[in-house]
Design a protein around this motif. Structure first.
Motif, PDB file in Angstrom:
ATOM      1  N   VAL A 144       0.836  -1.196   0.000  1.00 51.69           N
ATOM      2  CA  VAL A 144       0.000   0.000   0.000  1.00 51.69           C
ATOM      3  C   VAL A 144       0.873   1.249   0.000  1.00 51.69           C
ATOM      4  CG1 VAL A 144      -1.844   1.212   1.218  1.00 51.69           C
ATOM      5  CG2 VAL A 144      -1.756  -1.274   1.290  1.00 51.69           C
ATOM      6  N   VAL A 145       2.010   1.147   0.607  1.00 48.42           N
ATOM      7  CA  VAL A 145       2.881   2.314   0.721  1.00 48.42           C
ATOM      8  C   VAL A 145       3.333   2.806  -0.653  1.00 48.42           C
ATOM      9  CG1 VAL A 145       5.038   1.011   0.940  1.00 48.42           C
ATOM     10  CG2 VAL A 145       4.850   3.274   1.972  1.00 48.42           C
ATOM     11  N   LEU A 146       3.502   1.896  -1.617  1.00 54.01           N
ATOM     12  CA  LEU A 146       3.903   2.316  -2.959  1.00 54.01           C
ATOM     13  C   LEU A 146       2.800   3.154  -3.615  1.00 54.01           C
ATOM     14  CD1 LEU A 146       5.618  -0.944  -4.287  1.00 54.01           C
ATOM     15  CD2 LEU A 146       6.677   1.117  -3.330  1.00 54.01           C
ATOM     16  N   SER A 147       1.554   2.721  -3.433  1.00 53.56           N
ATOM     17  CA  SER A 147       0.437   3.494  -3.972  1.00 53.56           C
ATOM     18  C   SER A 147       0.334   4.841  -3.282  1.00 53.56           C
ATOM     19  CB  SER A 147      -0.865   2.708  -3.800  1.00 53.56           C
ATOM     20  OG  SER A 147      -0.813   1.471  -4.464  1.00 53.56           O
ATOM     21  N   TYR A 148       0.540   4.851  -1.969  1.00 56.39           N
ATOM     22  CA  TYR A 148       0.464   6.093  -1.209  1.00 56.39           C
ATOM     23  C   TYR A 148       1.551   7.067  -1.664  1.00 56.39           C
ATOM     24  CZ  TYR A 148      -0.591   8.984   2.881  1.00 56.39           C
ATOM     25  OH  TYR A 148      -0.979  10.010   3.709  1.00 56.39           O
ATOM     26  N   TRP A 186      -7.228   0.873   3.428  1.00 59.04           N
ATOM     27  CA  TRP A 186      -6.590  -0.289   2.797  1.00 59.04           C
ATOM     28  C   TRP A 186      -5.461  -0.820   3.687  1.00 59.04           C
ATOM     29  CZ3 TRP A 186      -4.060  -0.062  -2.770  1.00 59.04           C
ATOM     30  CH2 TRP A 186      -3.812  -1.371  -3.207  1.00 59.04           C
ATOM     31  N   LEU A 187      -4.671   0.091   4.237  1.00 57.19           N
ATOM     32  CA  LEU A 187      -3.574  -0.313   5.114  1.00 57.19           C
ATOM     33  C   LEU A 187      -4.111  -0.995   6.380  1.00 57.19           C
ATOM     34  CD1 LEU A 187      -0.495  -0.232   5.658  1.00 57.19           C
ATOM     35  CD2 LEU A 187      -0.861   1.971   6.775  1.00 57.19           C
ATOM     36  N   LEU A 188      -5.169  -0.454   6.947  1.00 56.31           N
ATOM     37  CA  LEU A 188      -5.767  -1.071   8.127  1.00 56.31           C
ATOM     38  C   LEU A 188      -6.351  -2.444   7.796  1.00 56.31           C
ATOM     39  CD1 LEU A 188      -7.544   2.039   9.700  1.00 56.31           C
ATOM     40  CD2 LEU A 188      -5.486   0.890  10.528  1.00 56.31           C
ATOM     41  N   LEU A 197       2.720  -6.884   8.438  1.00 60.97           N
ATOM     42  CA  LEU A 197       2.992  -5.890   7.413  1.00 60.97           C
ATOM     43  C   LEU A 197       4.486  -5.848   7.137  1.00 60.97           C
ATOM     44  CD1 LEU A 197       0.761  -2.903   8.642  1.00 60.97           C
ATOM     45  CD2 LEU A 197       0.218  -4.522   6.822  1.00 60.97           C
ATOM     46  N   GLY A 198       4.824  -5.352   5.946  1.00 55.09           N
ATOM     47  CA  GLY A 198       6.219  -5.145   5.628  1.00 55.09           C
ATOM     48  C   GLY A 198       6.773  -3.932   6.371  1.00 55.09           C
ATOM     49  N   LYS A 199       8.081  -3.797   6.330  1.00 57.12           N
ATOM     50  CA  LYS A 199       8.716  -2.689   7.036  1.00 57.12           C
ATOM     51  C   LYS A 199       8.226  -1.336   6.518  1.00 57.12           C
ATOM     52  CE  LYS A 199      12.955  -5.213   8.211  1.00 57.12           C
ATOM     53  NZ  LYS A 199      14.436  -5.269   8.053  1.00 57.12           N
ATOM     54  N   MET A 200       8.098  -1.219   5.195  1.00 55.75           N
ATOM     55  CA  MET A 200       7.636   0.042   4.625  1.00 55.75           C
ATOM     56  C   MET A 200       6.209   0.348   5.056  1.00 55.75           C
ATOM     57  SD  MET A 200      10.134   1.370   3.006  1.00 55.75           S
ATOM     58  CE  MET A 200       9.325   2.612   2.017  1.00 55.75           C
ATOM     59  N   ASP A 201       5.381  -0.699   5.154  1.00 59.14           N
ATOM     60  CA  ASP A 201       4.012  -0.493   5.594  1.00 59.14           C
ATOM     61  C   ASP A 201       3.960  -0.022   7.041  1.00 59.14           C
ATOM     62  OD1 ASP A 201       2.736  -1.221   3.190  1.00 59.14           O
ATOM     63  OD2 ASP A 201       3.080  -3.330   3.630  1.00 59.14           O
ATOM     64  N   TRP A 202       4.819  -0.592   7.880  1.00 61.34           N
ATOM     65  CA  TRP A 202       4.871  -0.149   9.272  1.00 61.34           C
ATOM     66  C   TRP A 202       5.329   1.300   9.371  1.00 61.34           C
ATOM     67  CZ3 TRP A 202       2.285  -2.086  12.988  1.00 61.34           C
ATOM     68  CH2 TRP A 202       2.046  -3.461  13.067  1.00 61.34           C
ATOM     69  N   LEU A 203       6.273   1.678   8.512  1.00 62.33           N
ATOM     70  CA  LEU A 203       6.715   3.073   8.496  1.00 62.33           C
ATOM     71  C   LEU A 203       5.579   4.005   8.088  1.00 62.33           C
ATOM     72  CD1 LEU A 203      10.294   2.764   6.917  1.00 62.33           C
ATOM     73  CD2 LEU A 203       9.719   3.386   9.282  1.00 62.33           C
ATOM     74  N   LEU A 204       4.820   3.576   7.075  1.00 61.19           N
ATOM     75  CA  LEU A 204       3.678   4.386   6.646  1.00 61.19           C
ATOM     76  C   LEU A 204       2.637   4.477   7.750  1.00 61.19           C
ATOM     77  CD1 LEU A 204       2.034   5.945   4.574  1.00 61.19           C
ATOM     78  CD2 LEU A 204       1.209   3.760   3.672  1.00 61.19           C
ATOM     79  N   LEU A 205       2.368   3.362   8.412  1.00 59.16           N
ATOM     80  CA  LEU A 205       1.399   3.367   9.503  1.00 59.16           C
ATOM     81  C   LEU A 205       1.854   4.302  10.617  1.00 59.16           C
ATOM     82  CD1 LEU A 205      -1.185   2.221  10.712  1.00 59.16           C
ATOM     83  CD2 LEU A 205       0.171   0.338  11.665  1.00 59.16           C
ATOM     84  N   GLY A 206       3.140   4.271  10.969  1.00 56.40           N
ATOM     85  CA  GLY A 206       3.658   5.177  11.986  1.00 56.40           C
ATOM     86  C   GLY A 206       3.527   6.631  11.571  1.00 56.40           C
TER      87      GLY A 206
END
Length: 344
Positions: A144-148, A186-188, A197-206
């Motif tokens: 999801v982070v790539l789309s974001y 979508w991330l939730l 989640l992947g590391k990038m997703d966790w970074l985006l969530l943070g």
């Protein structure tokens, strides 16, 4: 929100509830908050409807979404033209009608048949993004982070492009901003369904948690201290809380399920009902609606909208979805040619 806004001239001074609703809508844009909840739910739910990847999955997804949205949307256009424009002697030509059918009127500086159609643009854009990921077989593995980040990059490019004077610029910027809200849902969804989640997703969530649970509340506090509107700065934050709260409660009720089923028609038809009521008041000085408290008007508009939505669900939405399902089945079953061998 919508009914209160248009009914302000007819709220009597002794209508305490009506005056309270008017004050509330002035302090907090409940309509925008509802849109944010809708986008979060869409990002949370729609990925669940995806099955497989590749051309077949892309085609199935688009057929389902097309028959879910477009027939009822097209049905609502002439109703919106009449109740939002023609009854009030506002211009609405054939060019605007065609642009609305394509869901692109604001790109050409033409009016929406119903003002709320702008939110459908963001929703359809999200569907097209998912379809593209399915087509290239990148839905399951794409973060999801790539789309974001792609949406943020697109917005930055538009800001630097010098295209601000063109009609499509504010439209594109609004759609990109709403896509970011959808991606939160979508991330939730990935967080709760995959449990990892992947590391990038966790970074985006943070990053998102910081933005909406630290930075936005600080901005709201700043505006509150200066006596300005502050609740609107918490709209997305509150929408996320509502999504998480209702998911945690796991509420199952027949009435809520029914309202959810007809919610698309509720969304499209409530302007038709409320502007018809307003027209009756505007052209009839002794209209009985002038004597009604705002709460009665809200209840009347709600009941009529539910009744109309029930009919459109039964005779437009549900049949359209069945047509879509039959089309999917027909395309998924290959033609089988039976060769009959001649008898010896």
């Amino acid at each position: 929100m919508h009914v209160t806004e248009i009914w302000i001239p007819y709220i009597s001074a002794d209508d305490a509830i009506g005056q309270g609703l008017r004050a509330m809508t002035h302090q907090f844009n409940l309509g925008t908050f509802g849109v944010y909840v809708f986008f979060l739910v869409s990002g949370f739910v729609i990925p669940f409807s995806v099955r497989g990847e590749g051309l077949a999955a892309c085609r199935t997804f688009l057929i389902r979404r097309f028959f879910r949205l477009m027939p009822m949307f097209w049905f609502s256009i002439p109703l919106g033209v009449v109740t939002t424009h023609w009854m009030w002697h506002k211009d609405f030509g054939w060019d605007a009608l065609l642009a609305n059918v394509l869901l692109l009127p604001n790109l050409f500086d033409l009016p929406f048949a119903e003002g709320l159609y702008w939110s459908l643009q963001a929703e359809v854009t999200f569907y097209l993004l998912i379809a593209a990921l399915l087509l290239v077989q990148g839905f399951a593995r794409s973060s999801v982070v790539l789309s974001y980040l792609g949406v943020i990059a697109a917005g930055k490019l538009l800001e630097k492009s010098g295209l601000q004077a063109y009609h499509f610029y504010p439209v594109a910027m609004l759609v990109l901003e709403m896509l970011k809200i959808i991606f939160i849902g979508w991330l939730l969804q990935r967080l709760f369904s995959e449990r990892r989640l992947g590391k990038m997703d966790w970074l985006l969530l943070g990053y998102l948690l910081f933005q909406y649970f630290v930075k936005r509340p600080m901005n709201a506090w700043h505006f509150y201290q200066h006596g300005e509107r502050w609740l609107d700065h918490l709209s997305v934050t509150l929408a996320i809380v509502v999504l998480l709260l209702f998911r945690g409660l796991n509420i199952r009720h027949a009435l809520l399920a029914y309202l959810g089923k007809i919610s698309y028609s509720l969304y499209l038809l409530h302007p038709v009902i409320m502007y018809s009521a307003l027209y009756h008041v505007a052209v009839t000085p002794d209209s009985f609606l002038r004597q009604w408290p705002l709460l009665w008007v809200l209840a009347g508009v709600l009941l009529l909208t539910v009744a109309a939505s029930h009919l459109t669900w039964r005779f437009i939405e549900w049949p359209a979805q069945q047509w879509g399902k039959r089309l999917i089945v027909r395309q998924s079953v290959p033609d089988v040619k039976v060769q009959v061998q001649p008898a010896n």
